[in-house]
Design a protein around this motif. Structure first.
Motif, mmCIF file in Angstrom:
data_model
loop_
_atom_site.group_PDB
_atom_site.id
_atom_site.type_symbol
_atom_site.label_atom_id
_atom_site.label_comp_id
_atom_site.label_asym_id
_atom_site.label_seq_id
_atom_site.Cartn_x
_atom_site.Cartn_y
_atom_site.Cartn_z
ATOM 1 N N LEU A 548 17.188 32.196 20.387
ATOM 2 C CA LEU A 548 18.165 31.223 19.891
ATOM 3 C C LEU A 548 17.798 30.730 18.504
ATOM 4 C CD1 LEU A 548 20.742 29.848 20.917
ATOM 5 C CD2 LEU A 548 19.320 27.958 21.744
ATOM 6 N N ARG A 549 16.501 30.710 18.188
ATOM 7 C CA ARG A 549 16.060 30.239 16.870
ATOM 8 C C ARG A 549 16.479 31.210 15.774
ATOM 9 N NH1 ARG A 549 11.063 30.327 17.874
ATOM 10 N NH2 ARG A 549 11.136 28.432 19.156
ATOM 11 N N LYS A 551 19.212 33.121 15.659
ATOM 12 C CA LYS A 551 20.659 33.139 15.430
ATOM 13 C C LYS A 551 21.271 31.756 15.574
ATOM 14 C CE LYS A 551 20.875 37.847 17.260
ATOM 15 N NZ LYS A 551 21.522 38.763 18.215
ATOM 16 N N LYS A 552 20.486 30.742 15.279
ATOM 17 C CA LYS A 552 20.975 29.379 15.438
ATOM 18 C C LYS A 552 22.132 29.086 14.483
ATOM 19 C CE LYS A 552 19.481 24.557 15.207
ATOM 20 N NZ LYS A 552 18.334 23.644 14.962
ATOM 21 N N ILE A 555 25.360 30.975 15.522
ATOM 22 C CA ILE A 555 25.976 30.431 16.737
ATOM 23 C C ILE A 555 26.598 29.064 16.455
ATOM 24 C CG2 ILE A 555 25.469 29.634 19.071
ATOM 25 C CD1 ILE A 555 23.343 31.785 19.256
ATOM 26 N N HIS A 556 25.893 28.243 15.680
ATOM 27 C CA HIS A 556 26.423 26.917 15.371
ATOM 28 C C HIS A 556 27.718 27.015 14.577
ATOM 29 C CE1 HIS A 556 26.746 23.006 13.290
ATOM 30 N NE2 HIS A 556 26.197 22.529 14.415
ATOM 31 N N LEU A 579 27.847 33.269 23.108
ATOM 32 C CA LEU A 579 26.500 33.772 23.389
ATOM 33 C C LEU A 579 26.525 35.281 23.615
ATOM 34 C CD1 LEU A 579 25.087 30.990 25.748
ATOM 35 C CD2 LEU A 579 24.610 31.320 23.320
ATOM 36 N N TYR A 608 27.412 21.446 22.398
ATOM 37 C CA TYR A 608 26.637 22.558 21.834
ATOM 38 C C TYR A 608 25.568 22.093 20.865
ATOM 39 C CZ TYR A 608 30.071 21.983 18.043
ATOM 40 O OH TYR A 608 30.864 21.469 17.045
ATOM 41 N N ASN A 609 25.712 20.912 20.249
ATOM 42 C CA ASN A 609 24.661 20.417 19.352
ATOM 43 C C ASN A 609 23.363 20.140 20.120
ATOM 44 O OD1 ASN A 609 26.211 20.476 16.976
ATOM 45 N ND2 ASN A 609 27.199 18.534 17.519
ATOM 46 N N LEU A 612 21.701 23.499 21.088
ATOM 47 C CA LEU A 612 20.945 24.188 20.040
ATOM 48 C C LEU A 612 19.617 23.522 19.748
ATOM 49 C CD1 LEU A 612 23.838 25.041 17.563
ATOM 50 C CD2 LEU A 612 22.717 26.545 19.207
ATOM 51 N N ALA A 615 16.371 25.500 20.338
ATOM 52 C CA ALA A 615 15.828 26.453 19.380
ATOM 53 C C ALA A 615 14.635 25.909 18.627
ATOM 54 C CB ALA A 615 16.925 26.860 18.386
#
Length: 616
Positions: A548-549, A551-552, A555-556, A579, A608-609, A612, A615
């Motif tokens: 996740l880190r 593609k943070k 994705i955000h 995702l 979603y914040n 994330l 990450a």
């Protein structure tokens, strides 16, 4: 509070808000130093020699602060010896112990071999029993009266302190008392003369005072004159005093594998230097199948030839050798084993058995190195052969009865009832995990069938029920009887960690896909993360964080674009779609855990914040 008054222990209560009264002679300002009683016996925390500004109201008494703290000094005194031409005085070394908790002391004298004096720490042998020792002027000895180089007059005997141990030196230096270096203890003249005489005799007796046992000519002449065998033999008393409690130990192996049912067996040989006797012990091994017989050869003289035991006639008056019935004496037939016959790596023949000496202990190794100049090295020998023993196969379970019942009849001659964990059954009674599942098949007639899987936590059993559906052509009802189910091609049973959303389970060749769980089941799985790691948010963050880190930002941006109103939330379906587009295919149970965790408003939308944040 414990105290000492006039040498008698007593107990009293201290006055309120005041320090306990010091025992006489043990508290107060020490003679010869500027250290107060509070600093020595209660600890002021100040440097040595500096008195505390004020005494604390809560002080620790001496019997607590100095419990099991003892000062130890080495000392000696001269004892006059009368009516002896060999010595006028004797030096006797002692050890003085001073107990800080009650100012008592006792003196013990270390043991000296063959001294004839009661010595040691046993009852009745202590030189001075523990008590508070008075000075000649009537006062009692305290810690400042003891130091290296000080002479102590104890009941008429004058002791000179020669040394102190490390703890005593550190304690005295902390009090500001300098401890001089250790003094040399004078040698005892009588002991020194005896050692010199013994060394002189041992060095010169062979040449100036030969014994019959050491010289063949003298032994032959004495035998012709009719000397007894006791004179012709060696000095057994000297050998006993010199080698008493000194035993040579060798490790041997007897290889009897050539004979029927023979094996490689370990033995231990003990050779007693005091009387030249030996014994052979058999080493006991677990599950060897042999009786634990203590001795293989009992202690005694062992002849090198087995026929020597048949010579039963008494010895003559002029020789130590036995004669046979024919009257002839053959020295070679009467030879016994001596220490020179043993060596590591050598094979000895004892009573018809060939033993290989493959090792010895450290004392034996040092003895042969000092006496014979030979260095022994152990030989590796493996006694336990690695044999693959045939294992009895467990027969397959045949109904009726549970598998545990059938296994009890196989393992025990008298079948035993399988034990149950009643505590677990009571704690997890009526706790059931429920899942919805469908068949993993492509056939159209089975694609619409729904199953309810129940997992009973009390005994790890599983039951499957199929709800009836109208016009399906399938009769609903019980699909699988309640019981413990094994995994396919395995002897392990299904446990609660194997059931989760998205799992594929196989029961009797039927494959079921779990696609839903009820609220109680999800809450229970989140409360027990050890058994259900995919419901543990910490475990998910640890596994999902690195991916996740990377593609943070992507994705955000995608999630923010799907949230035009800027509420910071998206739907379940949108989160799963984003995702998956980022190549992050997550398990259904993991997705459910994330959505339940970050659905803050419980309205079907995910923040979603906050998601994330994993990450970081």
């Amino acid at each position: 509070m414990f105290d000492v008054h006039a040498g008698i222990p007593s107990m009293r209560d201290p006055p309120a808000m005041a320090a306990p009264r010091a025992p006489p002679g043990g508290f107060g300002t020490l003679s010869g130093s500027n250290i107060t009683n509070n600093q020595l016996f209660y600890g002021s925390g100040k440097p040595a020699g500096e008195a505390p500004a004020a005494v604390s109201e809560s002080l620790t008494p001496a019997w607590v602060a100095f419990d099991r703290k003892v000062l130890r000094f080495n000392c000696y005194f001269k004892e006059s010896v009368h009516e002896s031409r060999q010595e006028n005085y004797r030096i006797r070394n002692c050890v003085l112990y001073y107990y800080l908790e009650d100012d008592s002391m006792h003196i013990s004298e270390p043991k000296v071999e063959n001294s004839g004096i009661p010595q040691g720490e046993r009852k009745g042998t202590v030189f001075l029993k523990r008590h508070r020792v008075p000075k000649p002027d009537g006062d009692f000895f305290n810690a400042t009266d003891l130091n290296v180089g000080v002479q102590l007059d104890l009941y008429g005997r004058v002791f000179l302190v020669t040394d102190a141990d490390n703890f005593t030196r550190a304690f005295m230096e902390k009090l500001g008392i300098e401890v001089p270096p250790s003094l040399e203890v004078p040698a005892d003249p009588y002991t020194t003369s005896r050692e010199e005489m013994k060394a002189h005799v041992m060095r010169n007796q062979k040449y100036f005072h030969p014994r019959p046992a050491d010289d063949d000519l003298i032994r032959g002449m004495e035998a012709r004159l009719g000397a007894s065998s006791t004179i012709l033999e060696g000095d057994k008393l000297d050998q006993f005093l010199k080698y008493d409690r000194k035993v040579l130990r060798f490790y041997m192996a007897w290889d009897d594998r050539k004979s029927l049912y023979g094996e490689l067996r370990p033995f231990v040989l003990h050779f007693y230097l005091a009387d030249d006797q030996m014994e052979v012990l058999e080493v006991r091994r677990a599950n060897a199948g042999r009786d634990p017989f203590p001795l293989f050869i009992k202690k005694g003289k062992v002849y090198k030839q087995l026929d020597s035991y048949l010579n039963v006639d008494a010895p003559t008056t002029h020789t130590t050798q036995l004669i046979d019935r024919s009257g002839r004496v053959d020295p070679e037939t009467m030879e016994c084993f001596t220490e020179a016959d043993f060596a590591v790596g050598k094979t000895i023949h004892v009573l018809g058995c060939d033993f290989l000496i493959y090792g010895c202990d450290e004392f034996t190794r040092d003895y042969y190195r000092n006496v014979y100049g030979v260095q022994f090295e152990d030989i590796p020998v493996e006694f336990d052969e690695k044999i693959e023993r045939p294992q009895v196969k467990i027969p397959p379970h045949v109904a009726p009865g549970s598998e545990e019942d059938s296994l009890g009849s196989f393992l025990y001659l008298i079948p035993k009832v399988p034990k149950k964990n009643f505590r677990r059954m009571m704690e997890n009674d009526r706790k059931i995990l429920r899942f919805l599942a469908r068949l993993d098949t492509e056939s159209p007639e089975d694609s619409g069938r729904i199953f309810i899987i129940k997992y009973f936590l009390a005994d790890d059993t599983i039951a499957i029920f199929e709800p009836p559906q109208k016009n399906s052509g399938v009769i609903g009802g019980k699909f699988l009887e309640r019981g413990r189910i094994k995994k396919p091609a395995s002897h392990e049973y299904y446990c609660q960690g194997d059931l989760y959303t998205g799992a594929i389970l196989e029961f009797n060749k039927w494959k079921l896909v779990v696609y839903q769980a009820d609220e109680y089941t999800l809450s229970y799985m989140e409360s027990d993360p050890e058994s259900h790691p995919m419901s543990d948010i910490a475990y998910i963050a640890e596994q999902l964080g690195p991916a996740l880190r990377e593609k943070k930002a992507e994705i955000h941006a995608t999630l923010a674009q799907a949230d035009p109103q800027g509420t910071g939330t998206v739907s379940y379906e949108k989160l799963q779609e984003v995702l998956a587009a980022a190549d992050m295919e997550l398990n259904d149970q993991v997705l459910i855990t994330l959505m339940r965790r970050f659905d803050l408003n419980r309205d079907g939308s995910v923040a979603y914040n906050e998601l994330l944040v994993l990450a970081k």
